[in-house]
Design a protein around this motif. Structure first.
Motif, short mmCIF file in Angstrom:
data_model
loop_
_atom_site.label_atom_id
_atom_site.label_comp_id
_atom_site.label_asym_id
_atom_site.label_seq_id
_atom_site.Cartn_x
_atom_site.Cartn_y
_atom_site.Cartn_z
N SER A 315 12.11 10.36 3.68
CA SER A 315 11.90 11.95 4.10
C SER A 315 13.43 12.27 4.40
CB SER A 315 10.99 12.24 5.25
OG SER A 315 11.40 11.10 6.44
N ARG A 364 -4.02 6.62 2.93
CA ARG A 364 -3.29 7.62 3.68
C ARG A 364 -2.95 7.38 5.00
NH1 ARG A 364 -2.73 12.63 1.12
NH2 ARG A 364 -4.20 13.05 -0.95
N HIS A 365 -3.97 6.69 5.85
CA HIS A 365 -3.68 6.32 7.01
C HIS A 365 -2.76 5.02 7.10
CE1 HIS A 365 -4.75 5.65 11.32
NE2 HIS A 365 -4.83 4.12 11.00
N ARG A 368 0.91 6.46 6.84
CA ARG A 368 1.25 7.16 8.24
C ARG A 368 2.15 5.89 9.00
NH1 ARG A 368 -2.96 10.63 7.06
NH2 ARG A 368 -4.24 9.31 8.61
N ASP A 369 1.30 4.87 9.07
CA ASP A 369 1.47 3.87 10.03
C ASP A 369 2.79 3.30 9.53
OD1 ASP A 369 -0.77 4.53 11.55
OD2 ASP A 369 -1.75 2.81 11.04
N THR A 371 5.40 4.01 8.08
CA THR A 371 6.79 4.75 8.31
C THR A 371 7.67 4.30 9.60
OG1 THR A 371 5.92 6.60 9.27
CG2 THR A 371 6.02 6.80 6.93
N LYS A 375 11.66 4.25 10.11
CA LYS A 375 12.16 5.72 10.39
C LYS A 375 12.92 5.65 11.42
CE LYS A 375 9.90 10.13 11.89
NZ LYS A 375 8.83 10.91 12.12
#
Length: 379
Positions: A315, A364-365, A368-369, A371, A375
Motif C-alpha cells: 500500500s 479476505r480475513h 487483512r491479518d 499485512t 506494515k
C-alpha cells in the motif's frame, strides 16, 4: 509456508518454465512429479525452494520479456538436462512472435504464436466472436465520442492493472477501447484438445482497486455450483473457439455475467492466475495439460470443497522488505531485503472453505491479518 509437495520422481524428466511469475507452474510441476527449471522475474522465496534451478527472466515488468536474450538464458538454465517440454505462463501475449522463436529451440507444450495472436489481438478476437456468434463487447481503436461507458485496455495485457476508464485522451501504444459491460466477473478454466474443450471449473474474480489501476486483479474463488444452462452455453462457445483457433492445453476464458447476459471478454491461452485454486494432489493439472497438448486422453478433477486465492499488494513503498515467518497457505513469498514500490505484489494468500462464500471470506480475513507482518516496517 506453502503446503508440502511431493518430490519429483527420479525417473521423471525436467520441465522448463518461463513466465513473469513461475511459482504456480513450478508447484504444479512438482505436484505432477516433474523437476521444474524456472525462469521468472521475481525468484520469490518459495519459487527458489520449488525449482531445481532458477534464473531471473531477462527483461522487466514495464518493458516486458526481452526476446533477444531469452533463448540464451533458457539454454543456460537447461544445462545438461533434456526437459520434456517448455511451458510458458504470463508475459508472452504482448509478443507472440517470441513464442514461435522458443518453439524452434525447445519442445513447446502450449499454444503456438499464431494461436496466441488469434485470441489476444483484440480485433481478431472480436471478428472471431462475431463469426462464431459469441457475445463480445464492442471494441474500437479510435476514441469514442462519449468516453463514459468505455475502457482503455492494453493489447496482450494481463492482471487488470492495464485497464482504465476511457477519458477521451489519445491511446498509448498497443491500447484499444472496449465497451464496459456491467455484471459479475467470471472465469472458466478449461483443457483444449483436438479441437474440443473440456471445462475444469468456474471461478468468480474480484478486483483490488488502486488509484492508477481501478481494475487490478485481487483474487478468485472456485465455484462449487454453477447454472447448468449457462455452463452448456459457455461449453459450446469454448468448443467453437478451440476448433477455430487450435487452442491447446490449459487455458482460461474471462467473462461478464450481467444484465445483458453472458459476454466473453478475453481468452488466456496458457495456464493462468486460477491454477492455484484448481490444481490438486489427487489429479495434477499439469499432467492433464501435457496430455492435452500431446492429444492423449484427458480427465477433469472432482472437487469436494472450494479454494480461494488473493494477492497482497504494497500500500506504500517498502525500502527493505523484512524477513517474514510466512504462515501456512501463502505463496509467491517476497524475499527479504527487496525494495518494493506502492502497488507491487507481496505474496499470494490461499484459503479453503465448504462453500465459495466461506472460502472468499476466509481469504479476505487472512489477507487483512497478514499485512501486520510487514506494515510496521514501512516508512
Amino acid at each position: 509456508m506453502h503446503s508440502p509437495l511431493p518430490a519429483a520422481l527420479p525417473s521423471k524428466p525436467a520441465i522448463l518454465i518461463a513466465a513473469i511469475s513461475g511459482r504456480a507452474l513450478a508447484a504444479a510441476a512438482r505436484r505432477a512429479g516433474y523437476r521444474p527449471l524456472v525462469a521468472d522475474m521475481f525468484n520469490d522465496t518459495d519459487t527458489l525452494q520449488l525449482a531445481e534451478r532458477s534464473i531471473v527472466l531477462p527483461g522487466s515488468l514495464k518493458q516486458g520479456i526481452d526476446g533477444d536474450k531469452l533463448i540464451d538464458s533458457l539454454t543456460a538454465l537447461t544445462g545438461n538436462d533434456q526437459p520434456l517440454a517448455l511451458i510458458y505462463g504470463s508475459g508472452f501475449e504482448r509478443n507472440p512472435d517470441v513464442i514461435d522463436r522458443l518453439a524452434q529451440h525447445f519442445q513447446l507444450a502450449g499454444n503456438s504464436g499464431s494461436t496466441v495472436k488469434a485470441v489476444k489481438d483484440p480485433q481478431n478476437l472480436a471478428a472471431l466472436c462475431r463469426k462464431l456468434d459469441i457475445p463480445h463487447p464492442e471494441i474500437r481503436l479510435g476514441s469514442p465520442t462519449e468516453p463514459n461507458g468505455w475502457l482503455a485496455k492494453l493489447s496482450g495485457g494481463a492482471g487488470g492493472s492495464h485497464v482504465r476508464g476511457a477519458t477521451g485522451d489519445a491511446l498509448q501504444d498497443d491500447e484499444y477501447f472496449q465497451r464496459f459491460m456491467p455484471g459479475k466477473n467470471l472465469s472458466v478454466l478449461f483443457l483444449a484438445r483436438a479441437g474440443q474443450a473440456r471445462i475444469v471449473g468456474f471461478s468468480r474474480q474480484w478486483a483490488a482497486p488502486a488509484p492508477d489501476a481501478p481494475f487490478r486483479y485481487g483474487g478468485a474463488v472456485r465455484l462449487t455450483r454453477f447454472d447448468a444452462s449457462k455452463r452448456h452455453k459457455i461449453h459450446g462457445w469454448l468448443d467453437r473457439l478451440t476448433a477455430a483457433t487450435g487452442l491447446l492445453g490449459l487455458c482460461s476464458a474471462d467473462m461478464i455475467d450481467g444484465p445483458e447476459g453472458l459476454h466473453l471478454i478475453e481468452i488466456n491461452p496458457r495456464p493462468g492466475a486460477t491454477l492455484d485454486i484448481f490444481d490438486c494432489d489427487a489429479h495434477p493439472l499439469l499432467g492433464q495439460h501435457l496430455n492435452a497438448v500431446q492429444g492423449a486422453a484427458i480427465t477433469s478433477p472432482a472437487y469436494y470443497d472450494t479454494k480461494a486465492s488473493a494477492i497482497a499488494y504494497a500500500s506504500q513503498p517498502i525500502p527493505r522488505f523484512p524477513a517474514v515467518d510466512w504462515p501456512a497457505e501463502t505463496a509467491d513469498q517476497q524475499r527479504p531485503g527487496t525494495a518494493l514500490g506502492t502497488g507491487d505484489p507481496i505474496c499470494t494468500v490461499l484459503a479453503r472453505g465448504k462453500s465459495a462464500a466461506a472460502a472468499e471470506r476466509a481469504v479476505r480475513h487472512r489477507l487483512r491479518d497478514l499485512t501486520a507482518h510487514w506494515k510496521e516496517e514501512s516508512p
